[in-house]
Write a protein that holds these residues in place. Sequence first.
Motif, mmCIF file in Angstrom:
data_model
loop_
_atom_site.group_PDB
_atom_site.id
_atom_site.type_symbol
_atom_site.label_atom_id
_atom_site.label_comp_id
_atom_site.label_asym_id
_atom_site.label_seq_id
_atom_site.Cartn_x
_atom_site.Cartn_y
_atom_site.Cartn_z
ATOM 1 N N GLU B 44 0.803 -1.226 0.000
ATOM 2 C CA GLU B 44 0.000 0.000 0.000
ATOM 3 C C GLU B 44 0.838 1.281 0.000
ATOM 4 O O GLU B 44 0.374 2.316 -0.468
ATOM 5 C CB GLU B 44 -0.917 0.005 1.239
ATOM 6 C CG GLU B 44 -1.978 -1.088 1.180
ATOM 7 C CD GLU B 44 -2.897 -1.079 2.385
ATOM 8 O OE1 GLU B 44 -2.576 -0.398 3.385
ATOM 9 O OE2 GLU B 44 -3.936 -1.758 2.331
ATOM 10 N N HIS B 45 2.056 1.204 0.524
ATOM 11 C CA HIS B 45 2.808 2.448 0.730
ATOM 12 C C HIS B 45 4.084 2.596 -0.094
ATOM 13 O O HIS B 45 4.571 3.710 -0.279
ATOM 14 C CB HIS B 45 3.184 2.591 2.215
ATOM 15 C CG HIS B 45 2.009 2.807 3.121
ATOM 16 N ND1 HIS B 45 1.285 1.764 3.638
ATOM 17 C CD2 HIS B 45 1.419 3.936 3.581
ATOM 18 C CE1 HIS B 45 0.304 2.245 4.391
ATOM 19 N NE2 HIS B 45 0.360 3.547 4.362
ATOM 20 N N HIS B 206 3.783 12.254 -3.953
ATOM 21 C CA HIS B 206 3.419 11.408 -2.816
ATOM 22 C C HIS B 206 2.279 10.486 -3.223
ATOM 23 O O HIS B 206 1.542 10.775 -4.165
ATOM 24 C CB HIS B 206 3.026 12.249 -1.592
ATOM 25 C CG HIS B 206 1.875 13.181 -1.840
ATOM 26 N ND1 HIS B 206 2.049 14.536 -2.035
ATOM 27 C CD2 HIS B 206 0.545 12.954 -1.944
ATOM 28 C CE1 HIS B 206 0.858 15.098 -2.245
ATOM 29 N NE2 HIS B 206 -0.065 14.165 -2.185
ATOM 30 N N LYS B 207 2.138 9.416 -2.492
ATOM 31 C CA LYS B 207 1.043 8.491 -2.786
ATOM 32 C C LYS B 207 -0.267 9.081 -2.283
ATOM 33 O O LYS B 207 -0.317 9.658 -1.191
ATOM 34 C CB LYS B 207 1.306 7.135 -2.149
ATOM 35 C CG LYS B 207 2.462 6.372 -2.820
ATOM 36 C CD LYS B 207 2.315 4.879 -2.636
ATOM 37 C CE LYS B 207 1.163 4.347 -3.451
ATOM 38 N NZ LYS B 207 0.913 2.926 -3.231
ATOM 39 N N THR B 208 -1.296 8.933 -3.096
ATOM 40 C CA THR B 208 -2.606 9.462 -2.699
ATOM 41 C C THR B 208 -3.562 8.336 -2.303
ATOM 42 O O THR B 208 -4.679 8.592 -1.878
ATOM 43 C CB THR B 208 -3.235 10.273 -3.847
ATOM 44 O OG1 THR B 208 -3.278 9.438 -5.016
ATOM 45 C CG2 THR B 208 -2.427 11.521 -4.155
ATOM 46 N N GLY B 209 -3.111 7.093 -2.484
ATOM 47 C CA GLY B 209 -3.961 5.963 -2.132
ATOM 48 C C GLY B 209 -3.135 4.692 -2.097
ATOM 49 O O GLY B 209 -1.901 4.730 -2.249
ATOM 50 N N THR B 210 -3.817 3.565 -1.944
ATOM 51 C CA THR B 210 -3.091 2.305 -1.742
ATOM 52 C C THR B 210 -2.640 1.640 -3.047
ATOM 53 O O THR B 210 -1.836 0.711 -3.018
ATOM 54 C CB THR B 210 -3.985 1.306 -0.969
ATOM 55 O OG1 THR B 210 -5.224 1.171 -1.683
ATOM 56 C CG2 THR B 210 -4.277 1.804 0.436
ATOM 57 N N SER B 216 0.327 11.686 -6.558
ATOM 58 C CA SER B 216 -0.098 13.074 -6.751
ATOM 59 C C SER B 216 0.578 13.637 -7.995
ATOM 60 O O SER B 216 1.496 13.017 -8.558
ATOM 61 C CB SER B 216 0.323 13.901 -5.536
ATOM 62 O OG SER B 216 1.743 13.902 -5.438
#
Lengths: 283, 339
Positions: B44-45, B206-210, B216
Motif C-alpha cells: 500500500e505504501h 506522494h502516494k494518494t492511495g493504496t 499526486s
Amino acid sequence: MKRIVSLLIITLYLSSSLAAQEDKGEQPWSVNEATLVGAGGYNIKDTYLSPLKYTGWGMRILNERMKMTRLANYNVSRQQFINLDLAFTRNPAETASSFAGFADYSLGYHYHFLPDPNLKILTGASLKGLFGFIYNTRNGNNPASAKAEIDLNLSAMAIYRLQLKEYPVTLRYQVEIPLSGVMFSPHFGQSYYEIFNLGNNDGVVLFSSLHNKFGIRNYLTADFPVGNFTIRAGYLNSYYNTDVNGIQSHIVSHSFLIGFVKEFVSFGGKKLKKTNSYNSAYY
Amino acid sequence: MMKKSIPYCLFLLVSLWLFSCEKADEYSSAPRENFEALWKIMDEHYCFFEYKDVDWNDVYARYSVQVTDTMKQDQLFKLLGEMLNELKDGHTNLISSFDISRYWKWYEDYPANFSEDIQENYLGTDYMIAGGMKYKKLSKDVGYIYYGSFSNAVGETNLDYILMYFKDCKAIILDVRDNGGGSLTFSDRIAARFLDNKITTGYILHKTGTGHNDFSKPYELTLIPSERVRWLRPVVVLTNRHCFSATNDFVNKMKMMPHTTVLGDRTGGGSGFPFNSELPNGWSVRFSASPMLNAAMEHTEFGIDPDVKVNMLTEDMQRGKDTLIEAALQLIERMNIKI
C-alpha cells in the motif's frame, strides 16, 4: 447538513427574540466554574504513523464555565470548556512508544427545559477548536501526526438534583457530537516535509462531517458538598474517529476527574448589593 | 412521563459508552500474521513498484509458501528481510531488537573510491571544523571541504565563515564521498551558496492511495540563491557510490550549478523519501514512500552519473595519493588556464 445548521441558528435566533417578553434578569446570574484534573486510559491509532493501536495512560486538566445569557429570556446558557490532555502510550509489543497532546476549547449555547423541578434538560450546539499531535518516538520522516480542526457540535445535557437524605448531590450527563467542520490532514503518503518545508499544502484542509469523522464526548459528573467546598467528580469518555485521505485515526480515552466548583457573580454592581441571592445556570 | 423516559435515557447512555469502547489490537508473534502485515504495508505504501518493475504479487506467492507456523524469530526475520531486498532499495529496512535487514548492493559491488587514511594526507590534522564540515586550503588557489554526513548540521554562519576563509582561492573541492545522507534542509542550504539564479531542481510526488500508481501531481522543487556569502567560482564535487539519499539530492542540485563539475563515481541513489511503519510483533519497517525526481522528471533512485568519471587507482593509493582529489586539482588547473 445545511438544514440542521440552519435549524440550530433559527432556534437560537427565535429564542433570543423572545427575551423581551418576560424578564428573568432581575436576580443576578452567577457563573458556575469548575476545574478538574484527572487521569485515565488511552487507546490511540493513527495509520499515518502505524497500523497498530497504542495503549497507555494520560492526564487531563479541564476547566468549565457555565452562565445564563439574556438569550430567550434567560433560558439559554453559555458553556465554555478548556481541555488539555497528554497521553503516553506504547505499541502492543511494547517496542515503541508515542506521546500525544491535545488542547481544545469549546463555546456552547444550550436552551434549558425544566420538565421537573429537579431536572434540567439542555440542548444546543457548540463550536470547538482543537490542536494536538501524536508523536511516535521511533518513526523517522513520519514521526508525528498533527491535529487541527474546528467543529460545530450538537450538544445535550441533563442535570438532576438528587437528595440523598439531607445530602444534596447534583448529577450531570453531557454528550457532544461533532457535526461538521474543517480539519487538517496530510494526503495518504505525503510527508510533513513536503507540506511545511516545500510548501505543497494543497488540499490539506478538508471539510469534515459524519461521512469522514465521528466523535462523541460523554461527560458524567457528580457535585457534592464537603464542608464549605463543592467537589465535582467526573468521568469523561472521548471517542474520536476520522477517515480522511485514506488515513484512519482514532483516539479513545476514559478519564476519571476530580476538582472544585466555584459559583460566583462576575460583575455585581448595584444589582447585587440589593440582594444576597442569585440564580445559577447549573444548580 | 418522566419516569418512563428514564430507562430509555439509561439505555442510550449505556449504548453510547459501549459503542465508544474499543479493544486494543493485541501483540502477535505469529509468522503468518507478521508476513501478511509486512507485505500489505509495502503493497500500500511503497513507491517504486512500477519504476523497478517489481511484481509484488509474485513476491507474495514466492515468499508466502516459505512461511511456517513453527519458524523461529530469526528465521522469519531473515525471510522477511530477503523479501524486502527484492525491492533493491537502500532506504528499505526491517528493524528488530536483534538485527537490521538492509540492501547495500548499491555500493558493496563497486569500488570504494575513498580512503580516510589517504584523505588524511591532504587534510592533515590542522584542518578547521565548522558545523559538520572539515575544511582547509590545499594551496593558495584551492580550498577543500569535506562533508561526511548530512545528519551533521551546518549553519548559515558556518558556511559564511568557510566561504570567507576561501575568498582568495580560485576554486573549491567539495568532497561528499561516503556521505550516506541525512537532512534535506542542509542539502538546500549548502547548494544555495553556489547558485546565481533561481532554478527548478526537481519534483516530489506522494502516494494518494493504496494503489501502486496512486500518485499526486509532481510538485515543483525550486532553489533560491542564498542572500548570504555565495561562491560563484569553480567547484568540483567529489562523489562515490556511498553518496546516498540527501547526498544524492545534493549532487542532483549541484550538477545544475553553472560553475560546478561532479567528479568521481556514480552516486548510490536513494531518491525515495522514507517512511516508517511496524509489524504486530513490534518490528519496525522503513521504506521509500515519496519519490523525488530530477528537473527532467527522471528518477535518480539508482544514482546520478558524474560529469567526469574517475576511479581510485591502485598505484595512486599505494603512493598515498587520492586519485579523485588529484584529478580535481588538475581539472581546476585547466579551468584556471581557461579563465
